[in-house]
Enzyme design. Structure first.
Site, PDB file in Angstrom:
ATOM      1  N   TYR A 145       0.822  -1.211   0.000  1.00 25.34           N
ATOM      2  CA  TYR A 145       0.000   0.000   0.000  1.00 25.34           C
ATOM      3  C   TYR A 145       0.861   1.269   0.000  1.00 25.34           C
ATOM      4  O   TYR A 145       0.374   2.348  -0.301  1.00 25.34           O
ATOM      5  CB  TYR A 145      -0.942   0.020   1.214  1.00 25.34           C
ATOM      6  CG  TYR A 145      -2.064  -1.004   1.162  1.00 25.34           C
ATOM      7  CD1 TYR A 145      -2.213  -1.862   0.080  1.00 25.34           C
ATOM      8  CD2 TYR A 145      -2.983  -1.113   2.193  1.00 25.34           C
ATOM      9  CE1 TYR A 145      -3.232  -2.798   0.033  1.00 25.34           C
ATOM     10  CE2 TYR A 145      -4.010  -2.045   2.158  1.00 25.34           C
ATOM     11  CZ  TYR A 145      -4.129  -2.885   1.075  1.00 25.34           C
ATOM     12  OH  TYR A 145      -5.144  -3.809   1.035  1.00 25.34           O
ATOM     13  N   LYS A 191       2.965 -15.278   2.580  1.00 22.49           N
ATOM     14  CA  LYS A 191       2.896 -16.031   1.316  1.00 22.49           C
ATOM     15  C   LYS A 191       4.337 -16.371   0.942  1.00 22.49           C
ATOM     16  O   LYS A 191       4.853 -15.993  -0.127  1.00 22.49           O
ATOM     17  CB  LYS A 191       2.194 -15.147   0.262  1.00 22.49           C
ATOM     18  CG  LYS A 191       1.860 -15.868  -1.029  1.00 22.49           C
ATOM     19  CD  LYS A 191       0.739 -16.875  -0.917  1.00 22.49           C
ATOM     20  CE  LYS A 191       0.488 -17.567  -2.244  1.00 22.49           C
ATOM     21  NZ  LYS A 191      -0.335 -18.784  -2.106  1.00 22.49           N
ATOM     22  N   ASP A 251     -11.300  -8.096   7.606  1.00 21.66           N
ATOM     23  CA  ASP A 251     -12.697  -7.972   7.172  1.00 21.66           C
ATOM     24  C   ASP A 251     -13.367  -9.337   7.126  1.00 21.66           C
ATOM     25  O   ASP A 251     -14.540  -9.480   7.452  1.00 21.66           O
ATOM     26  CB  ASP A 251     -12.781  -7.311   5.786  1.00 21.66           C
ATOM     27  CG  ASP A 251     -12.999  -5.811   5.908  1.00 21.66           C
ATOM     28  OD1 ASP A 251     -12.570  -5.243   6.927  1.00 21.66           O
ATOM     29  OD2 ASP A 251     -13.587  -5.216   4.986  1.00 21.66           O
TER      30      ASP A 251
END
Ligand code: NAD
Length: 367
Positions: A145, A191, A251
């Protein structure tokens, strides 16, 4: 915190239901002050669409200055349909990114605790979510981000994911310290089978873990974590992860609790204390947004904001007993069957935002 008894809290209600739910959280903080003998100096400031109306900016300089001078920030929500054009250069939501950056808020904590009486409110089967008590610790200021270079062409775009050893270390310490106050288990999500950043993440987290031999560490790939969090949420205690994975997983875990109106959050900054519970600067807000669809109707659930105030007492003011008293008061109100519409069963009687706030205050002061 300045002293044990006088605490400065910057209160930023923002837009929509932010204003309504923060009013109830303030009442609860006043009641805590009364019951435990603390003086909370709560000063309000404009943020988001409300600030744009008054000054043209979502995060005015005076609001930022108030936050910087405070021990903690209690934040409602930002977002206003009048300023919804995604092409607009200035938007209410920019206030949150500005606050995170200016206040150095690098650790986002989202506890998900399913109250026994609300297990049926989740879209998942009650026997699956019953007993869930986990916390997502998300790195908030690094990763893709914020990566550079960032290129946006017409036929090709580039985002860059970057992490430094120091960024991983400091968030890992937050997670391990938190695990020590809970069930002593950290699940680090990455990951590492694909991403270089994740391989660095995994090795640094393993290194930090050596300093916490009493805490169990497991590594999990993000795709597997996305599945296991819904299949066996009870097995998780502290979920530690990087910015983008944390955005998505937190979320996902929010559906376990049934309603956005139940979920608090904390964003901790670089502060003098390295440990939650010892008092470090932070911003506390319900996970939900300004909910324009129900704003002004007095039906928003204020419990996420009230539980955010409990986190503020715990992490920024070091007032653990007071935090637990607020959480216990919320539990008692739910046990007694009081519900706002978002958590009510079909046909069940409901209370308003203000009534729910008053019930928590009553339970807190033992009237
Ligand atoms: P939202 O969280 O505001 O609402 C989603 C749904 O959940 C709505 O149906 C709403 O009525 C319901 N809901 C949310 N909180 C509730 C509560 N306390 N009690 C009962 N029901 C509740 O998300 P959205 O509708 O996607 O966004 C609305 C605005 O909020 C947008 O402008 C968005 O950008 C902004 N937003 C802000 C934040 C923030 O300030 N941190 C977070 C998310 C969205």
């Amino acid at each position: 915190m300045t002293t044990r008894t006088t605490c400065r809290i910057a209160v930023l209600p923002g837009d929509g239901i932010g204003v309504e739910v923060i009013a109830e959280a303030e009442k609860v903080l006043w009641a805590v002050g009364e019951r435990f003998g603390h003086r909370f100096v709560m000063e309000r400031a404009l943020v988001g669409g409300a600030a744009m109306d008054a000054t043209g900016e979502p995060l005015p300089e005076t609001t930022l200055a108030l936050c910087k001078a405070a021990d903690a920030v209690l934040f409602g929500a930002v977002g206003d349909p009048r300023y919804d054009d995604p092409q607009a250069a200035v938007r209410p939501e920019q206030a949150l990114l500005g606050l995170r950056k200016e206040l150095g808020l690098f650790a986002n904590l989202r506890p998900v605790w399913v109250h026994p009486a609300l297990a049926a409110a989740s879209p998942l089967r009650p026997e699956l979510v019953q007993g869930t008590d986990l916390i997502v610790v998300r790195e908030l200021t690094g990763g893709i981000y914020f990566g550079q270079p960032r290129v946006e062409g017409r036929r090709r775009a580039v985002d860059t994911m970057t992490y430094t050893c120091g960024e991983v270390e400091r968030i890992a310490h937050v997670a391990f310290r938190m695990a020590r106050q809970r069930r002593r288990k950290v699940t680090s999500v990455d990951k590492a089978n694909v991403l270089a950043c994740s391989r660095l993440w995994r090795s640094v987290v393993a290194e930090v873990a050596r300093g916490y031999p009493d805490v169990q560490l497991e590594h999990m790939l993000v795709d597997a974590a996305a599945m296991h969090l819904l299949r066996r949420p009870r097995d998780f205690d502290v979920v530690l992860t990087e910015n983008m994975f944390g955005d998505i997983l937190s979320d996902e875990t929010s559906v376990l609790a049934g309603s956005m109106g139940m979920l608090p959050s904390a964003s901790l900054g670089t502060g003098p204390s390295a440990s939650p519970g010892e008092g470090r600067f932070g911003l506390y807000e319900p996970v939900h947004g300004s909910a324009p669809d129900i704003a002004g109707q007095g039906i928003a659930n204020p419990l996420a904001a009230i539980l955010s105030a409990a986190l503020l007492l715990r992490y920024s003011l070091g007032l653990e007993a007071e935090a637990q008293a607020v959480e216990a008061a919320v539990s008692r109100v739910l046990d007694a069957g009081h519900r706002t519409p978002d958590i009510a069963a079909p046909g069940q009687a409901t209370v308003s935002t203000q009534q729910m706030g008053a019930l928590v205050v009553e339970a807190l002061v033992g009237r």
